[in-house]
Design a protein around this motif. Structure first.
Motif, PDB file in Angstrom:
ATOM      1  N   GLY A 125      -8.803  21.256  15.689  1.00  0.00           N
ATOM      2  CA  GLY A 125      -9.438  20.798  16.910  1.00  0.00           C
ATOM      3  C   GLY A 125      -8.977  19.432  17.382  1.00  0.00           C
ATOM      4  N   PHE A 126      -8.308  18.675  16.511  1.00  0.00           N
ATOM      5  CA  PHE A 126      -7.789  17.379  16.920  1.00  0.00           C
ATOM      6  C   PHE A 126      -6.576  17.513  17.846  1.00  0.00           C
ATOM      7  CE2 PHE A 126     -10.680  15.698  13.876  1.00  0.00           C
ATOM      8  CZ  PHE A 126     -10.910  14.380  14.268  1.00  0.00           C
ATOM      9  N   LEU A 127      -6.193  18.752  18.153  1.00  0.00           N
ATOM     10  CA  LEU A 127      -5.135  18.997  19.131  1.00  0.00           C
ATOM     11  C   LEU A 127      -5.678  19.028  20.560  1.00  0.00           C
ATOM     12  CD1 LEU A 127      -3.186  21.608  17.040  1.00  0.00           C
ATOM     13  CD2 LEU A 127      -2.313  19.385  17.790  1.00  0.00           C
ATOM     14  N   ALA A 128      -6.945  18.717  20.740  1.00  0.00           N
ATOM     15  CA  ALA A 128      -7.564  18.719  22.071  1.00  0.00           C
ATOM     16  C   ALA A 128      -6.772  17.925  23.106  1.00  0.00           C
ATOM     17  CB  ALA A 128      -9.004  18.208  21.976  1.00  0.00           C
ATOM     18  N   PRO A 129      -6.178  16.768  22.767  1.00  0.00           N
ATOM     19  CA  PRO A 129      -5.397  16.050  23.782  1.00  0.00           C
ATOM     20  C   PRO A 129      -4.200  16.841  24.324  1.00  0.00           C
ATOM     21  CG  PRO A 129      -5.987  14.546  22.021  1.00  0.00           C
ATOM     22  CD  PRO A 129      -6.356  15.942  21.565  1.00  0.00           C
ATOM     23  N   PHE A 130      -3.765  17.886  23.621  1.00  0.00           N
ATOM     24  CA  PHE A 130      -2.657  18.728  24.081  1.00  0.00           C
ATOM     25  C   PHE A 130      -3.126  19.902  24.940  1.00  0.00           C
ATOM     26  CE2 PHE A 130       0.407  17.783  20.257  1.00  0.00           C
ATOM     27  CZ  PHE A 130       0.550  16.475  20.693  1.00  0.00           C
ATOM     28  N   GLN A 131      -4.422  20.077  25.131  1.00  0.00           N
ATOM     29  CA  GLN A 131      -4.971  21.246  25.823  1.00  0.00           C
ATOM     30  C   GLN A 131      -4.310  21.498  27.179  1.00  0.00           C
ATOM     31  OE1 GLN A 131      -7.264  23.723  25.064  1.00  0.00           O
ATOM     32  NE2 GLN A 131      -6.871  24.579  27.085  1.00  0.00           N
ATOM     33  N   LYS A 132      -4.319  20.518  28.040  1.00  0.00           N
ATOM     34  CA  LYS A 132      -3.832  20.732  29.411  1.00  0.00           C
ATOM     35  C   LYS A 132      -2.348  21.076  29.433  1.00  0.00           C
ATOM     36  CE  LYS A 132      -7.460  17.864  31.273  1.00  0.00           C
ATOM     37  NZ  LYS A 132      -7.859  16.526  31.688  1.00  0.00           N
ATOM     38  N   GLN A 133      -1.550  20.399  28.630  1.00  0.00           N
ATOM     39  CA  GLN A 133      -0.115  20.666  28.609  1.00  0.00           C
ATOM     40  C   GLN A 133       0.189  22.046  28.030  1.00  0.00           C
ATOM     41  OE1 GLN A 133      -1.648  17.892  27.450  1.00  0.00           O
ATOM     42  NE2 GLN A 133      -0.350  16.082  27.661  1.00  0.00           N
ATOM     43  N   LEU A 134      -0.521  22.421  26.963  1.00  0.00           N
ATOM     44  CA  LEU A 134      -0.293  23.750  26.370  1.00  0.00           C
ATOM     45  C   LEU A 134      -0.732  24.854  27.327  1.00  0.00           C
ATOM     46  CD1 LEU A 134      -1.317  23.169  22.639  1.00  0.00           C
ATOM     47  CD2 LEU A 134       0.961  23.681  23.525  1.00  0.00           C
ATOM     48  N   ALA A 135      -1.882  24.680  27.964  1.00  0.00           N
ATOM     49  CA  ALA A 135      -2.363  25.690  28.907  1.00  0.00           C
ATOM     50  C   ALA A 135      -1.411  25.834  30.091  1.00  0.00           C
ATOM     51  CB  ALA A 135      -3.771  25.337  29.384  1.00  0.00           C
ATOM     52  N   ALA A 136      -0.818  24.723  30.529  1.00  0.00           N
ATOM     53  CA  ALA A 136       0.118  24.763  31.654  1.00  0.00           C
ATOM     54  C   ALA A 136       1.464  25.382  31.276  1.00  0.00           C
ATOM     55  CB  ALA A 136       0.330  23.355  32.196  1.00  0.00           C
TER      56      ALA A 136
END
Length: 181
Positions: free
Chosen positions: A86-97
């Motif tokens: 869950g500490f990968l949350a800062p990557f959420q927007k880039q991964l989803a895009a």
């Protein structure tokens, strides 16, 4: 009925981006395929060690390897992707895009839904291994702020079994110590 091809393997609807670890993963852990009643597809992100993820923010050099791995899972035919940390949350927007399927990097993504269900004045509890590293960047990464959604973060004791195994990479786990008493 017509079947459509395009992939080598089928039936692995969920893809899981895994950190590069060697610690034991008992049944119930995201990294143990026996935890699911359905097949999942794993993709290890080489070099993504817990120590590079679980600081105040994940190492930015890991973003591209995570994007590449997510794209591979999508190309393999999965319909949604999650991660093992869950500490990968800062990557959420880039991964989803980067892909055309849903991506869920962290359970923190559920906080707005939980907040909407609670009566006014209630606080969401977050229990995590390294509570002292969880910060606004993790929350904003999945689209919200603790200014909008009140949270209480609780970490583990530094000498607990979990961090010794899952963060420091010990290759054995005494499950009796982790069992409820």
């Amino acid at each position: 009925m017509k079947l459509r091809g395009g992939f080598t393997n089928y039936g692995e609807t969920i893809g899981i981006l895994m950190l590069d670890t060697r610690f034991p993963r008992p049944r119930g852990d995201i990294g143990n395929a026996l935890s699911y009643d359905f097949p999942v597809r794993y993709k290890i992100v080489r070099g993504a060690h817990a120590t590079r993820i679980m600081g105040d923010h994940p190492d930015p050099a890991l973003l591209e390897p995570f994007i590449a791995a997510a794209r591979e899972l999508e190309a393999d035919g999965v319909k949604a992707i999650t991660t093992s940390c869950g500490f990968l949350a800062p990557f959420q927007k880039q991964l989803a895009a980067a892909v055309n399927i849903p991506v869920f990097t962290s359970s923190l993504i559920q906080a707005p839904l939980i907040h909407a269900m609670l009566p006014p004045g209630k606080v969401i509890g977050i229990f995590t291994e390294r509570g002292h590293h969880m910060n606004e960047g993790h929350f904003r990464g999945v689209g919200w702020s603790p200014d909008e959604i009140p949270v209480q973060i609780q970490g583990m004791k530094p000498d607990a079994q979990f961090p010794a195994t899952y963060i420091l990479g010990r290759e054995e786990l005494d499950t009796d110590v982790c069992a409820p008493r």
